[in-house]
Write a protein that holds these residues in place. Structure first.
Motif, PDB file in Angstrom:
ATOM      1  N   ALA A 153      93.018  29.125 117.510  1.00 24.19           N
ATOM      2  CA  ALA A 153      92.192  27.918 117.128  1.00 24.19           C
ATOM      3  C   ALA A 153      90.875  28.683 117.101  1.00 24.19           C
ATOM      4  N   GLY A 154      90.464  29.510 118.179  1.00 25.34           N
ATOM      5  CA  GLY A 154      89.059  30.097 118.155  1.00 25.34           C
ATOM      6  C   GLY A 154      89.222  31.056 116.969  1.00 25.34           C
ATOM      7  N   VAL A 190      88.172  29.236 113.515  1.00 23.08           N
ATOM      8  CA  VAL A 190      87.116  28.749 113.520  1.00 23.08           C
ATOM      9  C   VAL A 190      86.016  30.148 113.258  1.00 23.08           C
ATOM     10  N   LEU A 238      86.345  31.020 109.217  1.00 23.58           N
ATOM     11  CA  LEU A 238      85.556  30.135 108.794  1.00 23.58           C
ATOM     12  C   LEU A 238      84.180  30.616 108.926  1.00 23.58           C
ATOM     13  N   VAL A 239      83.720  30.795 110.246  1.00 21.23           N
ATOM     14  CA  VAL A 239      82.245  31.525 110.170  1.00 21.23           C
ATOM     15  C   VAL A 239      81.998  32.432 109.348  1.00 21.23           C
ATOM     16  N   ALA A 296      81.312  31.501 105.955  1.00 23.11           N
ATOM     17  CA  ALA A 296      80.172  30.795 105.933  1.00 23.11           C
ATOM     18  C   ALA A 296      79.019  31.919 105.962  1.00 23.11           C
ATOM     19  N   GLN A 297      79.184  32.757 106.702  1.00 27.10           N
ATOM     20  CA  GLN A 297      77.823  33.526 106.917  1.00 27.10           C
ATOM     21  C   GLN A 297      77.663  34.566 105.373  1.00 27.10           C
ATOM     22  N   ALA A 298      78.830  34.832 104.965  1.00 35.76           N
ATOM     23  CA  ALA A 298      78.721  35.797 103.583  1.00 35.76           C
ATOM     24  C   ALA A 298      78.503  34.829 102.614  1.00 35.76           C
ATOM     25  N   ASP A 299      78.467  33.503 102.819  1.00 40.14           N
ATOM     26  CA  ASP A 299      78.447  32.519 101.651  1.00 40.14           C
ATOM     27  C   ASP A 299      79.344  32.740 100.464  1.00 40.14           C
ATOM     28  N   TRP A 353      82.217  30.972  99.775  1.00 43.37           N
ATOM     29  CA  TRP A 353      83.132  29.864  99.319  1.00 43.37           C
ATOM     30  C   TRP A 353      83.472  29.902  97.931  1.00 43.37           C
ATOM     31  N   HIS A 354      82.884  30.351  97.117  1.00 41.23           N
ATOM     32  CA  HIS A 354      83.293  30.505  95.666  1.00 41.23           C
ATOM     33  C   HIS A 354      84.409  31.302  95.296  1.00 41.23           C
ATOM     34  N   CYS A 391      99.051  28.169 114.746  1.00 45.12           N
ATOM     35  CA  CYS A 391      98.192  27.654 115.953  1.00 45.12           C
ATOM     36  C   CYS A 391      98.790  26.213 116.494  1.00 45.12           C
TER      37      CYS A 391
END
Lengths: 389, 64
Positions: free
Chosen positions: A262-263, A266, A269-270, A273-276, A278-279, A301
Motif C-alpha cells: 500500500a505504501g 502511494v 503515484l507520488v 506526480a512529482q515528475a508531472d 500524468w500525460h 496488496c
C-alpha cells in the motif's frame, strides 16, 4: 534423542532431474563459449545496450528476491517477532544462494571477470554508486554465508564453531539490514544518472526508495512462496514446530506485505506526480505502467489483505507468487523495457538465446543447491542436539 | 500537462500541490486500510507479534 533421519527411495530420473540435467549440460557448453569466445559470441549486448538480462534479471531480480534473508531475520531478531523464527533459516539459505548466484552471474556479464576484486584491491572508486553496490554485495554475501554456517556446522557436528557463530546472530542481523538498505536502494539509484534514457513514468528521483521498499515486498513474498513450495516438496523434512508455525508465518508476512505494498503504491503515484508525468499514462508505455502498478502492486496488496483478514492460505500463497512476478516485471521494466525507450526498434535489445540459457542455468544451479542443502542440513527442522537460537 | 504552466514556480506549485493532496488522501486511506486488515484479529496483535500472556487475556505476564 535420535537424529530424525528419513530415508526414502527416490527415482533418480524424475522429469525434474532430466530437465535440470539438460539445462546444466547446455549451460556448461554456453559457459565454455562465453569464456573462450567472449560476450559478442553469446550476447546481443552493444554500446546502446551494455546491460542485458544478466543484469536485468540475474542481478536486479536476484538481489530483490534474495531480500527474504534480511527481512525475516530483522522481523525475528530485531523486532522480536519470535513466531517467525522457523522461517529464518530457509530465508537465510535462499538469500545466501541468491547472492552467491548474483555474483556468479556477474562473472558472465563483466567483460574481464578476473578484475572483479579490482575496486577493493587496486583502485577504489568511492564516488561511484557501483562501488557502493559492489562493496555491499560482497560484504552482505559474506554475512549471509556466516549466518548460514550454523546449519552446516550442525550437519558436520562442529559444535564449538556453531556456538561461536550463533553468538554473533544479533550483530550479523544488524549488519545485514544496514548493508541491504544501502545496496537495495543503490541498485535503483544507479539509474538516476540516465534521466534521458529511462521512460519518465519509471524515472524518478525516488528510484532508490522504490527499489528498497519493493525489495521488502519481494523478501516477504518470496518467504511465503518458498514456504509453500517447501511445504509441498519437503514436507517430510519439516519437524512439528515448522509445520505448526508455517501458517502463522504466511499470514503474518501477508499482512506485512499488503501494508508495505500500500505504501509502495502511494510512493509510485507520488513519483508520477512529482515528475508531472500524468500525460504519459495515455500512451502505450502508460498502459504498461498502469498494468504494472495496478495489476502487480495494487491488486496483490488487496489480495494479501483479503488473505490475511480471512486467514485464507490459498489466496496468500497465490498472491505471493503474483507479487514475485510483479517484482520481476518491475526490474525488467526499469533495466530493459523502459530503458532506451526512445531508440528505434532495430536498436532495441532482445536477449540472445544463450543469454537466456545462462540465466536458466544459474537458476537451476540455485534450485539444485537448495535441494541438496535442505535434504542434508537442518534447515526445515531443528537439530535435536542444539538449542534454537 | 496543464497548458497554464509557464514557469518553474508554476510547475513546482502544480506538482507539489498534487503531491500534498495525494499524501493527505493516502494517510486517511491508510487508517481505513489498517482497520480492514486487522479488524478480524482476535487479539489485535501487531503482525502476529508475541505478547506477554497474549493467549491468556487478562491474566497478565508470560506463563511457562
Amino acid at each position: 534423542m535420535q537424529f530424525p533421519k528419513v530415508t526414502l527411495e527416490r527415482p533418480r530420473w524424475t522429469p525434474f532431474n532430466i530437465v535440470a540435467a539438460i539445462i546444466v549440460v547446455v549451460g556448461l557448453v554456453i559457459t565454455g563459449i562465453r569464456f573462450t569466445q567472449g560476450l559478442a559470441a553469446t550476447t546481443r549486448l552493444s554500446d546502446y545496450n551494455p546491460w542485458g538480462i544478466w543484469i536485468g534479471f540475474d542481478l536486479l531480480v536476484g538481489v530483490a528476491l534474495a531480500a527474504g534473508g534480511y527481512v525475516t531475520s530483522a522481523a525475528c531478531y530485531l523486532f522480536g517477532l519470535k513466531r517467525f523464527h522457523t522461517a529464518v533459516r530457509p530465508a537465510i539459505l535462499t538469500g545466501f544462494l541468491g547472492y552467491a548466484l548474483v555474483v556468479l552471474a556477474l562473472h558472465y556479464d563483466v567483460g574481464r571477470p578476473w578484475r572483479l576484486p579490482y575496486p577493493f584491491l587496486v583502485q577504489q572508486g568511492t564516488t561511484s554508486l557501483l562501488f557502493e553496490v559492489a562493496a555491499c554485495v560482497a560484504l552482505y554475501l559474506t554475512v549471509l554465508f556466516i549466518e548460514w554456517t550454523p546449519a552446516a556446522f550442525e550437519w558436520l557436528g562442529l559444535k564449538r564453531a556453531r556456538n561461536l557463530v550463533v553468538r554473533l546472530t544479533l550483530v550479523l542481523t544488524i549488519f545485514g539490514v544496514v548493508l541491504s538498505t544501502l545496496h537495495q536502494s543503490s541498485l535503483g539509484a544507479l539509474f538516476l544518472i540516465a534521466p534521458s534514457k529511462l521512460h519518465p513514468l519509471w524515472y524518478s528521483p525516488y528510484l532508490a526508495l522504490f527499489f528498497f521498499v519493493s525489495s521488502i515486498v519481494a523478501g516477504l513474498s518470496m518467504v511465503i512462496f518458498e514456504g509453500a513450495l517447501a511445504h509441498r516438496y519437503f514436507h517430510h523434512k519439516m519437524d512439528e514446530t515448522h509445520r505448526r508455525e508455517a501458517d502463522g508465518v504466511a499470514l503474518g508476512f501477508a499482512k506485512a506485505a499488503s501494508w508495505v505494498l500500500a505504501g509502495y503504491f502511494v510512493l509510485k503515484l507520488v513519483g508520477v506526480a512529482q515528475a508531472d508525468a500524468w500525460h504519459h499514462l495515455a500512451s502505450g508505455y502508460g498502459a504498461w505502467f498502469l498494468l504494472e502498478v495496478v495489476g502487480f502492486v495494487l491488486l496483490p496488496c488487496f489480495f494479501f489483505a483479503v488473505g490475511a483478514r480471512e486467514k485464507n492460505l490459498r489466496i496468500v500463497r497465490f498472491t505471493a507468487a503474483w507479487a514475485v512476478l510483479g517484482i520481476v516485471i518491475n526490474r525488467f521494466n526499469v533495466g530493459l523495457i523502459a530503458f532506451n525507450y526512445h531508440l528505434p526498434a532495430e536498436e532495441r535489445y532482445f536477449p540472445h538465446w544463450m543469454e537466456i540459457g545462462i540465466s536458466l542455468f544459474i537458476v537451476t544451479i540455485g534450485i539444485l543447491a537448495y535441494k541438496f542443502i535442505v535434504r542434508h542440513m537442518p534447515i526445515l527442522y531443528a537439530h535435536p542436539d542444539y538449542e534454537p537460537h | 500537462m496543464g497548458e497554464g504552466v509557464h514557469s518553474l514556480h508554476e510547475f513546482m506549485l502544480r506538482t507539489e500541490s498534487i503531491t500534498y493532496i495525494l499524501i493527505a488522501a493516502a494517510l486517511c486511506g491508510f487508517v481505513f486500510f489498517w482497520r480492514f486488515l486487522s479488524e478480524r484479529d482476535e487479539d489485535r496483535d501487531y503482525l502476529g507479534a508475541d505478547r506477554p500472556g497474549g493467549e491468556e487475556e487478562g491474566q497478565g505476564g508470560a506463563h511457562h
